[in-house]
Every structure is written in C-alpha cells, then in structure tokens.
Scaffold this motif. Sequence first.
Motif, mmCIF file in Angstrom:
data_model
loop_
_atom_site.group_PDB
_atom_site.id
_atom_site.type_symbol
_atom_site.label_atom_id
_atom_site.label_comp_id
_atom_site.label_asym_id
_atom_site.label_seq_id
_atom_site.Cartn_x
_atom_site.Cartn_y
_atom_site.Cartn_z
ATOM 1 N N VAL A 125 0.855 -1.184 0.000
ATOM 2 C CA VAL A 125 0.000 0.000 0.000
ATOM 3 C C VAL A 125 0.890 1.233 0.000
ATOM 4 O O VAL A 125 1.852 1.321 0.768
ATOM 5 C CB VAL A 125 -0.931 0.009 1.226
ATOM 6 C CG1 VAL A 125 -1.800 1.264 1.229
ATOM 7 C CG2 VAL A 125 -1.790 -1.246 1.248
ATOM 8 N N THR A 126 0.574 2.166 -0.871
ATOM 9 C CA THR A 126 1.374 3.387 -0.986
ATOM 10 C C THR A 126 0.532 4.602 -0.645
ATOM 11 O O THR A 126 -0.703 4.538 -0.616
ATOM 12 C CB THR A 126 1.952 3.540 -2.409
ATOM 13 O OG1 THR A 126 2.833 4.644 -2.450
ATOM 14 C CG2 THR A 126 0.841 3.748 -3.415
ATOM 15 N N THR A 127 1.200 5.697 -0.381
ATOM 16 C CA THR A 127 0.512 6.958 -0.120
ATOM 17 C C THR A 127 0.729 7.897 -1.294
ATOM 18 O O THR A 127 1.527 7.622 -2.200
ATOM 19 C CB THR A 127 1.055 7.613 1.161
ATOM 20 O OG1 THR A 127 2.437 7.972 0.956
ATOM 21 C CG2 THR A 127 0.938 6.667 2.346
ATOM 22 N N LEU A 128 0.039 9.025 -1.274
ATOM 23 C CA LEU A 128 0.208 10.006 -2.344
ATOM 24 C C LEU A 128 1.591 10.638 -2.322
ATOM 25 O O LEU A 128 2.017 11.222 -3.322
ATOM 26 C CB LEU A 128 -0.863 11.091 -2.227
ATOM 27 C CG LEU A 128 -2.282 10.693 -2.636
ATOM 28 C CD1 LEU A 128 -3.260 11.809 -2.310
ATOM 29 C CD2 LEU A 128 -2.346 10.343 -4.116
ATOM 30 N N ASP A 184 -5.670 18.151 1.240
ATOM 31 C CA ASP A 184 -6.019 19.355 1.984
ATOM 32 C C ASP A 184 -6.195 20.554 1.074
ATOM 33 O O ASP A 184 -6.637 21.613 1.506
ATOM 34 C CB ASP A 184 -4.941 19.676 3.027
ATOM 35 C CG ASP A 184 -4.828 18.580 4.075
ATOM 36 O OD1 ASP A 184 -5.863 17.946 4.382
ATOM 37 O OD2 ASP A 184 -3.708 18.350 4.573
ATOM 38 N N SER A 185 -5.811 20.393 -0.201
ATOM 39 C CA SER A 185 -5.886 21.490 -1.154
ATOM 40 C C SER A 185 -6.526 20.998 -2.441
ATOM 41 O O SER A 185 -6.432 19.826 -2.800
ATOM 42 C CB SER A 185 -4.487 22.048 -1.440
ATOM 43 O OG SER A 185 -4.524 22.982 -2.506
ATOM 44 N N HIS A 186 -7.155 21.926 -3.158
ATOM 45 C CA HIS A 186 -7.790 21.573 -4.424
ATOM 46 C C HIS A 186 -6.904 21.938 -5.623
ATOM 47 O O HIS A 186 -7.371 21.887 -6.762
ATOM 48 C CB HIS A 186 -9.124 22.310 -4.558
ATOM 49 C CG HIS A 186 -8.984 23.798 -4.636
ATOM 50 N ND1 HIS A 186 -8.825 24.587 -3.516
ATOM 51 C CD2 HIS A 186 -8.965 24.637 -5.705
ATOM 52 C CE1 HIS A 186 -8.721 25.847 -3.895
ATOM 53 N NE2 HIS A 186 -8.796 25.908 -5.211
ATOM 54 N N LYS A 187 -5.628 22.253 -5.384
ATOM 55 C CA LYS A 187 -4.730 22.675 -6.448
ATOM 56 C C LYS A 187 -4.354 21.491 -7.347
ATOM 57 O O LYS A 187 -3.808 20.484 -6.881
ATOM 58 C CB LYS A 187 -3.460 23.287 -5.866
ATOM 59 C CG LYS A 187 -3.692 24.559 -5.052
ATOM 60 C CD LYS A 187 -4.178 25.699 -5.939
ATOM 61 C CE LYS A 187 -4.289 26.986 -5.148
ATOM 62 N NZ LYS A 187 -4.739 28.125 -5.991
ATOM 63 N N ARG A 191 -2.064 21.467 -9.672
ATOM 64 C CA ARG A 191 -0.620 21.373 -9.869
ATOM 65 C C ARG A 191 0.028 20.487 -8.810
ATOM 66 O O ARG A 191 0.899 19.664 -9.129
ATOM 67 C CB ARG A 191 -0.002 22.770 -9.838
ATOM 68 C CG ARG A 191 1.504 22.789 -10.056
ATOM 69 C CD ARG A 191 2.043 24.194 -9.974
ATOM 70 N NE ARG A 191 1.447 25.049 -10.988
ATOM 71 C CZ ARG A 191 1.716 26.355 -11.090
ATOM 72 N NH1 ARG A 191 2.542 26.930 -10.237
ATOM 73 N NH2 ARG A 191 1.140 27.085 -12.042
ATOM 74 N N GLU A 192 -0.403 20.619 -7.560
ATOM 75 C CA GLU A 192 0.178 19.806 -6.495
ATOM 76 C C GLU A 192 -0.121 18.325 -6.686
ATOM 77 O O GLU A 192 0.749 17.474 -6.509
ATOM 78 C CB GLU A 192 -0.365 20.282 -5.143
ATOM 79 C CG GLU A 192 0.031 21.713 -4.792
ATOM 80 C CD GLU A 192 -0.555 22.153 -3.470
ATOM 81 O OE1 GLU A 192 -1.150 21.296 -2.772
ATOM 82 O OE2 GLU A 192 -0.420 23.349 -3.125
ATOM 83 N N LEU A 193 -1.355 17.997 -7.070
ATOM 84 C CA LEU A 193 -1.707 16.596 -7.296
ATOM 85 C C LEU A 193 -0.980 16.036 -8.512
ATOM 86 O O LEU A 193 -0.546 14.879 -8.508
ATOM 87 C CB LEU A 193 -3.219 16.463 -7.473
ATOM 88 C CG LEU A 193 -3.751 15.033 -7.635
ATOM 89 C CD1 LEU A 193 -3.409 14.193 -6.407
ATOM 90 C CD2 LEU A 193 -5.262 15.043 -7.860
#
Length: 206
Positions: free
Chosen positions: A5-8, A131-134, A136-138
């Motif tokens: 299992v991995t995280t983002l 925590d953010s809707h950006k 670019r970060e995703l």
Amino acid sequence: MKMKVTTLDNKENGEIELSDSVFAVPVRRDVLARVVNWQLARRRAGTHKTLTRGEVSGRSQKAYRQKGTGRARRGDMKTNIMRGGGTVHGPAPRDYAHDLPRKFRQLALKTALSAKAADGKLSVLDSAKLDSHKTRELAKRFEGLGWANTLIIDGAEIDEMFARASRNIPTVDVLPQQGANVYDILRRDRLVLTRTAVEALEARLK
C-alpha cells in the motif's frame, strides 16, 4: 495475494491482502469484449433519423402526364430516386441496449481487475484525500508515483478536494466504487484502488 500500500507522497504504508477470487481470476478476453460491447451499446443515444417518402415536404401530385412526353412513367416527386425525396429503409430511433446476465457482468469485472493485477498495473492507495484543491500539487504527486494514464477508484464517496484537484488532469479519472466498470478499467493504463475500494469491491463481487 499480498500487495504493498502506498501513499500520495510515494511512501509505503503496509500491505493488504487481496482476495484471489476477485483479483486472481483467469483472464478471458471474450468475456471482456462482450461486456464492453454491452456497455457501449447502452451509451448509444439511438436518435438517428431520416425522412421517409411520407415525411418529406412536397405535394403528392403526379409530376407530369402518363403518356406523350417521351419520359418514363413518374408519380410524385417524393420518391427516393428524386432529389429531395425520401429515404428508403433509412435509420430510425431505436434502443441499442441488450440484456446481459448479472453474474456474467460480475465475472467480467473480476476479470478486468485480475488482468490489471496480472500485468502489474494495479496499485493500492492508502487514501485519496487532499487538503488542497490545487491541480498542480496533485499532478506533481502523480508524476512522482509514475501514474500518467490512470483510473482511481475510491470508496462510496470521493473526497471533494481530491475530486476538484484531479478534475483538470485529462488522463486521470476518479470514480466511486459503485461506479467501477469494465470499460473504464480497460481504457486506462493503470488502475489505482484505495483501501476502502478494495474492501467494497471484494464484498460486492464475492
């Protein structure tokens, strides 16, 4: 079958046991093809229509007299061989959907999941929450994970921030577990399931 299992953030977060009855089914291409055709047939609008001889505009009066003109016998000008005439045996509105047994559709979904697992293109995500809707970060996180052409399946509800951040990435689709289907799984190169999605799918398909 165990899977990491991995995280983002591209970090390992333990392992998860995948049911062999769902993720290790023999791959049958014929089953997948039938269910994909069934899905695409249900999506068709079926609103195509051409005008028949009785529907085109124009009068029904005989074009010219029967004899004496040296031309072929002619009725009205709405026949299919005349310019502006009606169409013979043209398409009409119809429903392309057809029935397919529920157990057969379940087998196809198991087969699609198993095919991704067998090809090494199945990943398990700890949770799809941000925590953010950006966007670019995703997108940077997906780039670090190596997820380009990806379908992500979450639990019954999708995190609003995650959904908004992924909405503008054209090669990423996000679905709740009840929306998991064969066509979308096969359409994307990689399949990513969250822990809750794995549990829900196993309960649904066992």
